[in-house]
Design a protein around this motif. Sequence first.
Motif, short mmCIF file in Angstrom:
data_model
loop_
_atom_site.label_atom_id
_atom_site.label_comp_id
_atom_site.label_asym_id
_atom_site.label_seq_id
_atom_site.Cartn_x
_atom_site.Cartn_y
_atom_site.Cartn_z
N GLN A 85 0.83 -1.21 0.00
CA GLN A 85 0.00 0.00 0.00
C GLN A 85 0.86 1.26 0.00
O GLN A 85 0.62 2.19 -0.78
N HIS A 86 1.88 1.31 0.83
CA HIS A 86 2.73 2.49 0.89
C HIS A 86 3.56 2.66 -0.38
O HIS A 86 3.75 3.78 -0.85
N THR A 87 4.01 1.56 -0.94
CA THR A 87 4.77 1.62 -2.19
C THR A 87 3.88 2.08 -3.34
O THR A 87 4.30 2.87 -4.19
N ALA A 88 2.64 1.61 -3.36
CA ALA A 88 1.69 2.04 -4.41
C ALA A 88 1.40 3.54 -4.29
O ALA A 88 1.32 4.24 -5.30
N LYS A 89 1.26 4.02 -3.07
CA LYS A 89 1.04 5.47 -2.88
C LYS A 89 2.26 6.26 -3.33
O LYS A 89 2.13 7.30 -3.98
N LEU A 90 3.44 5.78 -2.97
CA LEU A 90 4.67 6.44 -3.40
C LEU A 90 4.76 6.46 -4.92
O LEU A 90 5.14 7.47 -5.51
N ARG A 91 4.38 5.36 -5.55
CA ARG A 91 4.39 5.29 -7.02
C ARG A 91 3.46 6.34 -7.61
O ARG A 91 3.81 7.03 -8.57
N GLN A 92 2.27 6.47 -7.01
CA GLN A 92 1.31 7.46 -7.51
C GLN A 92 1.85 8.88 -7.33
O GLN A 92 1.71 9.72 -8.22
N TYR A 93 2.49 9.14 -6.20
CA TYR A 93 3.10 10.46 -5.97
C TYR A 93 4.20 10.73 -6.99
O TYR A 93 4.31 11.85 -7.50
N LYS A 94 4.99 9.72 -7.29
CA LYS A 94 6.05 9.89 -8.29
C LYS A 94 5.47 10.16 -9.67
O LYS A 94 5.98 11.02 -10.41
N LEU A 95 4.41 9.44 -10.03
CA LEU A 95 3.77 9.68 -11.33
C LEU A 95 3.17 11.08 -11.40
O LEU A 95 3.28 11.75 -12.43
N ASN A 96 2.53 11.51 -10.31
CA ASN A 96 1.97 12.86 -10.27
C ASN A 96 3.07 13.90 -10.39
O ASN A 96 2.92 14.91 -11.09
N ASN A 97 4.18 13.67 -9.72
CA ASN A 97 5.31 14.59 -9.78
C ASN A 97 5.88 14.65 -11.19
O ASN A 97 6.22 15.73 -11.69
N LEU A 98 5.98 13.50 -11.84
CA LEU A 98 6.47 13.47 -13.22
C LEU A 98 5.54 14.24 -14.15
O LEU A 98 6.00 15.00 -15.01
N ALA A 99 4.23 14.07 -13.97
CA ALA A 99 3.26 14.80 -14.80
C ALA A 99 3.38 16.31 -14.56
O ALA A 99 3.32 17.10 -15.52
N LEU A 100 3.57 16.71 -13.31
CA LEU A 100 3.74 18.13 -13.00
C LEU A 100 5.03 18.68 -13.62
O LEU A 100 5.05 19.81 -14.11
N LYS A 101 6.09 17.88 -13.61
CA LYS A 101 7.34 18.33 -14.23
C LYS A 101 7.16 18.52 -15.73
O LYS A 101 7.67 19.49 -16.30
N LYS A 102 6.44 17.60 -16.38
CA LYS A 102 6.18 17.74 -17.82
C LYS A 102 5.35 18.99 -18.09
O LYS A 102 5.62 19.73 -19.04
N GLN A 103 4.35 19.21 -17.26
CA GLN A 103 3.49 20.38 -17.43
C GLN A 103 4.31 21.66 -17.22
O GLN A 103 4.17 22.62 -17.99
N THR A 104 5.15 21.67 -16.20
CA THR A 104 5.99 22.84 -15.94
C THR A 104 6.95 23.07 -17.09
O THR A 104 7.17 24.21 -17.50
N SER A 105 7.52 22.01 -17.61
CA SER A 105 8.44 22.14 -18.75
C SER A 105 7.73 22.72 -19.96
O SER A 105 8.28 23.59 -20.65
N ALA A 106 6.52 22.25 -20.23
CA ALA A 106 5.75 22.77 -21.37
C ALA A 106 5.42 24.25 -21.16
O ALA A 106 5.50 25.05 -22.10
N GLN A 107 5.07 24.61 -19.94
CA GLN A 107 4.75 26.01 -19.66
C GLN A 107 5.98 26.89 -19.76
O GLN A 107 5.92 28.02 -20.26
N GLN A 108 7.14 26.38 -19.32
CA GLN A 108 8.38 27.15 -19.45
C GLN A 108 8.76 27.33 -20.91
O GLN A 108 9.22 28.40 -21.30
N GLN A 109 8.54 26.31 -21.73
CA GLN A 109 8.83 26.43 -23.15
C GLN A 109 7.91 27.45 -23.81
O GLN A 109 8.35 28.26 -24.63
N ALA A 110 6.63 27.43 -23.44
CA ALA A 110 5.69 28.42 -23.98
C ALA A 110 6.08 29.83 -23.54
O ALA A 110 6.00 30.77 -24.34
N LEU A 111 6.53 29.98 -22.32
CA LEU A 111 6.97 31.28 -21.83
C LEU A 111 8.21 31.76 -22.58
O LEU A 111 8.31 32.93 -22.97
N GLN A 112 9.15 30.85 -22.82
CA GLN A 112 10.35 31.20 -23.60
C GLN A 112 9.99 31.60 -25.02
O GLN A 112 10.55 32.56 -25.57
#
Length: 175
Positions: free
Chosen positions: A110-137
């Motif tokens: 259960q704890h590993t699955a939650k950690l996995r979900q947090y990592k996936l959410n973090n990865l999605a946020l990083k991609k979104q942030t990267s796309a927004q930074q590229q649009a800003l540039q």
Amino acid sequence: MRNLVLISITCMLVACQVTSDKADVFVGPSNSKQQQFAPLDVLVQAHLNVCDNQSRSALTGYRGHQKLNAFFQVFCKERSTTTQLRLIAQLHQQEDWPQDYLNYFALLHQHTAKLRQYKLNNLALKKQTSAQQQALQDAELALEHLKQKLAQIEQQRLASPATLNNENSMLGVKP
């Protein structure tokens, strides 16, 4: 007759006392499987020791200690939560574990699955942030080009007042 009643009552009281003493003692099958495995606190301590790179093996001598030590060695070094979840599932099926162990494995899953979900959410946020930074540039670059064009237009306008006078003269406008 009176003596017979006293003897009967005494016998009944003794019988009740003996029966109540035996009620506290459980006579039945023992859980020998639980006795073959290390207690849960020893299992948790062994997990912590392996993850902290301590060499003590608290599980030695208990049933399944080799499988558990091998699992902890791989699990603690593995960074991929997907692989960790697969390892937990494999361990769960390798032995007829006692219920305490199964609960521990379920909690670990259960704890590993939650950690996995947090990592996936973090990865999605990083991609979104990267796309927004590229649009800003891209927007900053377009704004810089626009500023350069406006500066060129302004320089042309200021640099050639004679040209403007000539153009106005041709149109018949006096400066």
